[in-house]
Scaffold this motif. Structure first.
Motif, PDB file in Angstrom:
ATOM      1  N   VAL A  39      21.628 -10.864  -9.048  1.00 37.88           N
ATOM      2  CA  VAL A  39      21.120 -10.363  -7.766  1.00 37.88           C
ATOM      3  C   VAL A  39      20.014 -11.275  -7.243  1.00 37.88           C
ATOM      4  O   VAL A  39      20.014 -11.660  -6.068  1.00 37.88           O
ATOM      5  N   ALA A  40      19.080 -11.639  -8.112  1.00 30.88           N
ATOM      6  CA  ALA A  40      17.973 -12.508  -7.692  1.00 30.88           C
ATOM      7  C   ALA A  40      18.475 -13.873  -7.236  1.00 30.88           C
ATOM      8  O   ALA A  40      18.037 -14.393  -6.202  1.00 30.88           O
ATOM      9  N   VAL A  41      19.393 -14.441  -7.977  1.00 31.00           N
ATOM     10  CA  VAL A  41      19.903 -15.766  -7.627  1.00 31.00           C
ATOM     11  C   VAL A  41      20.729 -15.695  -6.344  1.00 31.00           C
ATOM     12  O   VAL A  41      20.631 -16.577  -5.483  1.00 31.00           O
ATOM     13  N   ALA A  42      21.520 -14.658  -6.182  1.00 36.23           N
ATOM     14  CA  ALA A  42      22.315 -14.518  -4.952  1.00 36.23           C
ATOM     15  C   ALA A  42      21.402 -14.428  -3.732  1.00 36.23           C
ATOM     16  O   ALA A  42      21.699 -15.028  -2.689  1.00 36.23           O
ATOM     17  N   GLU A  43      20.290 -13.727  -3.849  1.00 34.21           N
ATOM     18  CA  GLU A  43      19.330 -13.682  -2.744  1.00 34.21           C
ATOM     19  C   GLU A  43      18.857 -15.101  -2.412  1.00 34.21           C
ATOM     20  O   GLU A  43      18.738 -15.463  -1.240  1.00 34.21           O
ATOM     21  N   LYS A  53      19.855 -25.407   3.817  1.00 33.30           N
ATOM     22  CA  LYS A  53      19.823 -26.183   2.571  1.00 33.30           C
ATOM     23  C   LYS A  53      21.099 -25.909   1.776  1.00 33.30           C
ATOM     24  O   LYS A  53      21.762 -24.902   1.966  1.00 33.30           O
ATOM     25  N   GLY A  54      21.383 -26.773   0.856  1.00 37.57           N
ATOM     26  CA  GLY A  54      22.519 -26.560  -0.025  1.00 37.57           C
ATOM     27  C   GLY A  54      22.228 -25.490  -1.063  1.00 37.57           C
ATOM     28  O   GLY A  54      21.074 -25.143  -1.313  1.00 37.57           O
ATOM     29  N   SER A  55      23.290 -24.996  -1.688  1.00 39.15           N
ATOM     30  CA  SER A  55      23.111 -23.971  -2.716  1.00 39.15           C
ATOM     31  C   SER A  55      23.857 -24.325  -4.004  1.00 39.15           C
ATOM     32  O   SER A  55      23.927 -23.513  -4.914  1.00 39.15           O
ATOM     33  N   ALA A  56      24.390 -25.537  -4.083  1.00 41.11           N
ATOM     34  CA  ALA A  56      25.187 -25.939  -5.244  1.00 41.11           C
ATOM     35  C   ALA A  56      24.379 -25.958  -6.541  1.00 41.11           C
ATOM     36  O   ALA A  56      24.943 -25.872  -7.629  1.00 41.11           O
ATOM     37  N   MET A  96      25.404 -19.046  14.339  1.00 39.01           N
ATOM     38  CA  MET A  96      26.312 -19.291  13.229  1.00 39.01           C
ATOM     39  C   MET A  96      25.706 -20.321  12.282  1.00 39.01           C
ATOM     40  O   MET A  96      25.123 -21.317  12.711  1.00 39.01           O
ATOM     41  N   ILE A  97      25.849 -20.066  11.005  1.00 39.01           N
ATOM     42  CA  ILE A  97      25.351 -20.945   9.956  1.00 39.01           C
ATOM     43  C   ILE A  97      26.560 -21.590   9.272  1.00 39.01           C
ATOM     44  O   ILE A  97      27.474 -20.889   8.834  1.00 39.01           O
ATOM     45  N   ASP A  98      26.552 -22.896   9.190  1.00 40.20           N
ATOM     46  CA  ASP A  98      27.570 -23.623   8.437  1.00 40.20           C
ATOM     47  C   ASP A  98      27.060 -23.824   7.018  1.00 40.20           C
ATOM     48  O   ASP A  98      25.915 -24.245   6.820  1.00 40.20           O
ATOM     49  N   TYR A  99      27.901 -23.527   6.045  1.00 40.50           N
ATOM     50  CA  TYR A  99      27.510 -23.700   4.646  1.00 40.50           C
ATOM     51  C   TYR A  99      28.769 -23.837   3.798  1.00 40.50           C
ATOM     52  O   TYR A  99      29.884 -23.599   4.273  1.00 40.50           O
ATOM     53  N   ALA A 100      28.568 -24.206   2.547  1.00 46.18           N
ATOM     54  CA  ALA A 100      29.669 -24.291   1.588  1.00 46.18           C
ATOM     55  C   ALA A 100      29.444 -23.236   0.510  1.00 46.18           C
ATOM     56  O   ALA A 100      28.310 -23.006   0.079  1.00 46.18           O
ATOM     57  N   SER A 101      30.535 -22.615   0.085  1.00 48.80           N
ATOM     58  CA  SER A 101      30.444 -21.683  -1.040  1.00 48.80           C
ATOM     59  C   SER A 101      30.097 -22.477  -2.294  1.00 48.80           C
ATOM     60  O   SER A 101      30.108 -23.720  -2.287  1.00 48.80           O
ATOM     61  N   LEU A 102      29.824 -21.790  -3.373  1.00 51.66           N
ATOM     62  CA  LEU A 102      29.448 -22.492  -4.598  1.00 51.66           C
ATOM     63  C   LEU A 102      30.593 -23.335  -5.154  1.00 51.66           C
ATOM     64  O   LEU A 102      30.363 -24.275  -5.913  1.00 51.66           O
TER      65      LEU A 102
END
Length: 151
Positions: A39-43, A53-56, A96-102
């Motif tokens: 939960v904390a990391v997903a936030e 920013k990236g989230s990889a 709209m926010i552009d991002y990549a899933s993990l």
């Protein structure tokens, strides 16, 4: 904006209550603590995306035994979300926010929907955490929005 700010205040409150219940229970259940960390990391992942920013670099499902570290993560999340939301205007909620899933898949989602995801995802997992506490014969904690609203 008022509703989103209020719902985020509930999230911060509910995260804190769950952490308190876990500390009181003294649980050592690795799967339960992994879920709390998730939960904390997903936030953090969603905030990184909101900030462009990236989230990889984040791993959603690592084990931990350190509730103090988890509490610090949640407190930092709350602080960073507060700053982000204070700088957000009503009209920006539909941007709209552009991002990549993990796993690298590209997506585009509105700020409003991302914040809704953060709110609902946390509540879903807090319910699972409370159920696990009950199964350990520990006392689950009330985290319903109405309880928060009555304070």
């Amino acid at each position: 904006m008022k509703t989103i700010k209020r719902m985020m205040d509930h999230l911060y409150w509910a995260d804190g209550r769950i952490l308190d219940a876990l500390a009181e229970s003294g649980t050592k259940d690795k799967d339960l603590l992994k879920l709390v960390r998730h939960v904390a990391v997903a936030e953090r992942v969603w905030l990184s995306r909101l900030q462009g920013k990236g989230s990889a670099q984040y791993s959603l499902w690592e084990e931990t035994e350190d509730l103090t570290e988890l509490r610090t993560m949640f407190e930092e999340n709350a602080e960073h979300y507060r700053v982000y939301i204070e700088g957000l205007g009503e009209s920006e909620l539909d941007e709209m926010i552009d991002y990549a899933s993990l796993n690298g898949a590209p997506f585009q989602t509105s700020v409003r929907d991302i914040l809704s995801q953060v709110l609902l995802h946390g509540q879903y997992h807090r319910g699972q955490i409370n159920r696990a506490l009950r199964m350990e014969s520990a006392e689950p904690v009330q985290v319903d929005y109405i309880t928060f609203a009555r304070l």
